[in-house]
Design an enzyme around this catalytic site. Structure first.
Site, PDB file in Angstrom:
ATOM      1  N   THR A  39      36.716  34.689  38.301  1.00  0.00           N
ATOM      2  CA  THR A  39      35.691  36.137  39.249  1.00  0.00           C
ATOM      3  C   THR A  39      36.032  37.157  38.438  1.00  0.00           C
ATOM      4  O   THR A  39      34.844  37.557  38.663  1.00  0.00           O
ATOM      5  CB  THR A  39      36.356  35.809  41.097  1.00  0.00           C
ATOM      6  OG1 THR A  39      37.394  35.983  41.401  1.00  0.00           O
ATOM      7  CG2 THR A  39      35.726  34.682  41.097  1.00  0.00           C
ATOM      8  N   HIS A  44      45.564  39.260  39.896  1.00  0.00           N
ATOM      9  CA  HIS A  44      46.033  40.371  40.160  1.00  0.00           C
ATOM     10  C   HIS A  44      47.362  39.644  40.736  1.00  0.00           C
ATOM     11  O   HIS A  44      46.884  37.826  40.695  1.00  0.00           O
ATOM     12  CB  HIS A  44      45.193  40.506  41.056  1.00  0.00           C
ATOM     13  CG  HIS A  44      44.435  39.778  41.980  1.00  0.00           C
ATOM     14  ND1 HIS A  44      45.115  39.891  42.762  1.00  0.00           N
ATOM     15  CD2 HIS A  44      43.168  39.921  42.598  1.00  0.00           C
ATOM     16  CE1 HIS A  44      44.361  39.480  44.011  1.00  0.00           C
ATOM     17  NE2 HIS A  44      42.654  39.053  43.856  1.00  0.00           N
ATOM     18  N   HIS A  81      47.738  36.571  42.899  1.00  0.00           N
ATOM     19  CA  HIS A  81      47.853  35.138  42.332  1.00  0.00           C
ATOM     20  C   HIS A  81      49.521  34.614  41.695  1.00  0.00           C
ATOM     21  O   HIS A  81      50.124  33.733  41.415  1.00  0.00           O
ATOM     22  CB  HIS A  81      47.239  34.948  41.289  1.00  0.00           C
ATOM     23  CG  HIS A  81      45.918  35.631  41.361  1.00  0.00           C
ATOM     24  ND1 HIS A  81      44.421  35.913  40.890  1.00  0.00           N
ATOM     25  CD2 HIS A  81      44.933  34.633  41.796  1.00  0.00           C
ATOM     26  CE1 HIS A  81      43.156  35.936  41.526  1.00  0.00           C
ATOM     27  NE2 HIS A  81      43.802  34.668  42.308  1.00  0.00           N
ATOM     28  N   LYS A 134      36.600  35.761  53.203  1.00  0.00           N
ATOM     29  CA  LYS A 134      35.834  36.979  52.749  1.00  0.00           C
ATOM     30  C   LYS A 134      35.026  36.912  53.820  1.00  0.00           C
ATOM     31  O   LYS A 134      34.869  36.149  54.767  1.00  0.00           O
ATOM     32  CB  LYS A 134      35.330  36.756  51.347  1.00  0.00           C
ATOM     33  CG  LYS A 134      36.233  36.465  50.127  1.00  0.00           C
ATOM     34  CD  LYS A 134      36.539  37.958  50.122  1.00  0.00           C
ATOM     35  CE  LYS A 134      37.361  37.261  48.946  1.00  0.00           C
ATOM     36  NZ  LYS A 134      37.906  38.849  48.150  1.00  0.00           N
ATOM     37  N   ARG A 146      30.212  35.794  48.486  1.00  0.00           N
ATOM     38  CA  ARG A 146      30.814  36.222  46.865  1.00  0.00           C
ATOM     39  C   ARG A 146      29.596  36.893  45.855  1.00  0.00           C
ATOM     40  O   ARG A 146      28.041  35.729  46.239  1.00  0.00           O
ATOM     41  CB  ARG A 146      31.263  35.571  46.100  1.00  0.00           C
ATOM     42  CG  ARG A 146      32.982  35.705  46.773  1.00  0.00           C
ATOM     43  CD  ARG A 146      33.751  34.117  45.833  1.00  0.00           C
ATOM     44  NE  ARG A 146      35.217  34.461  46.409  1.00  0.00           N
ATOM     45  CZ  ARG A 146      36.228  35.227  46.175  1.00  0.00           C
ATOM     46  NH1 ARG A 146      36.120  36.311  45.332  1.00  0.00           N
ATOM     47  NH2 ARG A 146      37.822  35.142  46.389  1.00  0.00           N
ATOM     48  N   GLN A 192      36.667  21.928  45.834  1.00  0.00           N
ATOM     49  CA  GLN A 192      38.053  21.502  45.899  1.00  0.00           C
ATOM     50  C   GLN A 192      38.514  20.831  46.383  1.00  0.00           C
ATOM     51  O   GLN A 192      39.326  19.870  45.705  1.00  0.00           O
ATOM     52  CB  GLN A 192      38.612  22.867  46.943  1.00  0.00           C
ATOM     53  CG  GLN A 192      40.384  23.136  46.549  1.00  0.00           C
ATOM     54  CD  GLN A 192      40.373  24.365  47.529  1.00  0.00           C
ATOM     55  OE1 GLN A 192      39.866  25.462  47.601  1.00  0.00           O
ATOM     56  NE2 GLN A 192      41.888  24.253  47.669  1.00  0.00           N
ATOM     57  N   ASP A 233      45.869  30.847  52.911  1.00  0.00           N
ATOM     58  CA  ASP A 233      44.831  30.928  53.107  1.00  0.00           C
ATOM     59  C   ASP A 233      43.924  29.513  53.255  1.00  0.00           C
ATOM     60  O   ASP A 233      42.271  29.674  53.662  1.00  0.00           O
ATOM     61  CB  ASP A 233      43.941  31.865  52.744  1.00  0.00           C
ATOM     62  CG  ASP A 233      43.481  31.738  50.910  1.00  0.00           C
ATOM     63  OD1 ASP A 233      44.600  31.527  50.186  1.00  0.00           O
ATOM     64  OD2 ASP A 233      42.785  32.600  50.500  1.00  0.00           O
ATOM     65  N   LYS A 256      48.001  45.479  52.600  1.00  0.00           N
ATOM     66  CA  LYS A 256      47.490  44.431  51.856  1.00  0.00           C
ATOM     67  C   LYS A 256      48.002  44.011  50.039  1.00  0.00           C
ATOM     68  O   LYS A 256      48.190  45.052  49.598  1.00  0.00           O
ATOM     69  CB  LYS A 256      46.239  43.635  51.552  1.00  0.00           C
ATOM     70  CG  LYS A 256      45.721  42.651  50.916  1.00  0.00           C
ATOM     71  CD  LYS A 256      44.292  41.807  50.461  1.00  0.00           C
ATOM     72  CE  LYS A 256      44.333  41.078  50.320  1.00  0.00           C
ATOM     73  NZ  LYS A 256      43.117  40.414  50.268  1.00  0.00           N
ATOM     74  N   LYS A 290      46.992  46.205  46.336  1.00  0.00           N
ATOM     75  CA  LYS A 290      45.752  46.668  46.194  1.00  0.00           C
ATOM     76  C   LYS A 290      46.612  48.295  46.060  1.00  0.00           C
ATOM     77  O   LYS A 290      47.523  48.547  47.070  1.00  0.00           O
ATOM     78  CB  LYS A 290      45.106  46.925  48.358  1.00  0.00           C
ATOM     79  CG  LYS A 290      44.511  45.198  47.576  1.00  0.00           C
ATOM     80  CD  LYS A 290      43.388  45.127  47.091  1.00  0.00           C
ATOM     81  CE  LYS A 290      42.092  44.035  47.887  1.00  0.00           C
ATOM     82  NZ  LYS A 290      41.234  43.649  46.315  1.00  0.00           N
ATOM     83  N   THR A 291      45.798  49.183  45.826  1.00  0.00           N
ATOM     84  CA  THR A 291      45.889  50.241  45.243  1.00  0.00           C
ATOM     85  C   THR A 291      44.792  51.163  45.584  1.00  0.00           C
ATOM     86  O   THR A 291      43.252  50.610  45.888  1.00  0.00           O
ATOM     87  CB  THR A 291      46.295  50.888  44.364  1.00  0.00           C
ATOM     88  OG1 THR A 291      45.780  50.913  42.920  1.00  0.00           O
ATOM     89  CG2 THR A 291      47.916  50.434  43.536  1.00  0.00           C
TER      90      THR A 291
END
Length: 417
Positions: free
Chosen positions: A45, A50, A53, A88, A92, A181, A202, A238, A241-242
């Site tokens: 995606t 990031h 993962h 989500k 997406r 999947q 998740d 989380k 995330k910044t």
């Protein structure tokens, strides 16, 4: 105290990787005999993965390192065309196939840092699920695969249930993601003898659906599921995330220096946990570092930052980032290793606010104004007080750059071109 026979599950347990498993004793028996064939799927995606993962990548790493079996990194060239609804709140954005392919090529290289690829029985392999998903005939897929799925049960899965409970739209194409999947697991079981799917917590519903589909479609060997936790920091934020966005693994999306800084800024309460999860340091050394108190905890954070960065960017880049930080913060110097933004037109003068935005230190000029009022922005280590100021060639340091700073820890060099 762990009681597993396999080094693989002992390592994962001691380091905090395991959230849930379908049959840990069964997985343990396979791992002890070196017969695990495990995969994790990664949708394409973005041009980079990031740090969200990283846990599953590390699970593949420890699988191979412990001798438990063969890791499979599965690129989602097919599933990315549909979009995973898990976690989500909205559908997406559907990306063009050309963009998905470009993203796939961009994220491939990171795996070579963690896995040994080759032709051997326990060498890692990388596959793309577009190989079997793209050619599928829809009618045949419905008859051969879709008939094994209960819509009633699919609606109870978190990926669907949370959307519906919140009265948020769940598109039909997203609803099909679970089928694809699950079918990936079946294909990998048939092609490579894959017997374990790993992923974030998740993904539990999708993974166990794949186990059930394998049984229904005649996969002869037992399939297993193993998930890692979705991490938050000690303060509840989380992970990954910044204020400026995701913490990317590719150098093109985030410099090795900024990556190092992310780990250096870890909260005190998270240091021991992150050393276990995101480095390969021996646990005895982790415990020693975790025992450091007071100001010494900063030394542990530097080790965490360097070791975590070395895994993703290489030892040389990690040590260069550490040295840049030391020069910048401990000696008060101007380190040439800081992130650099090239600009044109500096000789005529450029607006200070827009330069801070272009440098990525603030998201907007209004945010820059707020930072100025709080004394948060600096130019060449001098506090900015005039929001209308312009920077020009006369502001260049002897090194030919201008140093922009946000607070004490974020710095960027502006270089004229």
């Amino acid at each position: 105290m762990t009681n597993f026979r396999s080094d693989f599950l002992n390592i994962l347990t001691e380091r905090g990787f395991i959230h849930q498993g379908s049959d840990l004793q069964g997985i343990d028996a396979l791992a002890a005999s070196g017969k695990v064939v495990a995969y994790v799927g990664y949708d394409c995606t973005a041009p980079s993965l990031h740090i969200g993962h990283l846990l599953s990548i590390m699970m593949l790493h420890w699988l191979q390192k412990s001798g438990a079996g063969k890791p499979i990194a599965l690129m989602g060239g097919g599933t990315t065309r549909v979009g995973d609804p898990s976690g989500k709140d909205e559908t997406r954005v559907l990306r063009p196939v050309s963009e998905i392919e470009a993203n796939k090529e961009s994220i491939r290289n990171v795996f070579a840092r963690f896995l040994d690829f080759g032709e051997g029985a326990k060498d890692a392999v990388m596959l793309d699920n577009a190989e079997w998903l793209a050619p599928l005939n829809y009618i045949d897929f419905l008859r051969d695969v879709g008939r094994h799925f209960s819509v009633n049960r699919m609606l109870t899965m978190d990926s669907a249930k949370l959307r519906l409970d919140r009265e948020q739209e769940l598109s039909f194409i997203e609803f099909n993601y679970m089928l694809l999947q699950a079918y990936d697991f079946v294909e990998l079981a048939r092609r490579l003898g894959c017997n374990l799917q790993m992923g974030g917590s998740d993904q539990w519903g999708n993974i166990v659906t794949g186990i059930d589909l394998g049984r229904r479609m005649g996969v002869e060997h037992q399939l297993y599921a193993l998930t890692c936790p979705l991490l938050t920091t000690a303060s509840g934020a989380k992970m990954g995330k910044t204020a400026s966005g995701a913490v990317w693994l590719n150098e093109a999306q985030l410099s090795a220096y900024d990556y190092w800084q992310y780990w250096r800024n870890t909260e005190d309460a998270d240091v021991a946990r992150f050393l276990k999860l995101f480095t390969v340091l021996p646990l005895a050394e982790v415990e020693r570092l975790a025992s450091l108190g007071g100001a010494e905890v900063n030394e542990a954070k530097k080790v965490l930052a360097t070791e975590a960065t070395a895994l993703v960017h290489g030892r040389e880049s990690a040590e260069a980032a550490a040295e840049t930080a030391r020069t910048t913060f401990e000696q008060g110097g101007l380190a040439v290793g800081l992130p650099t933004v090239e600009v044109s037109g500096l000789e005529a003068g450029l607006g200070l606010l827009s330069l801070f935005v272009e440098a990525g230190l603030v998201a907007s000029t209004s945010e820059a104004r707020r930072q100025i009022k709080g004394g948060g922005l600096k130019v060449n280590d001098a506090v900015v007080t005039d929001e209308k100021a312009k920077l020009s060639d006369k502001d260049l340091t002897p090194d030919g750059v201008i140093k922009l700073s946000l607070g004490k820890k974020k710095h960027v060099l502006v270089k004229p071109v």
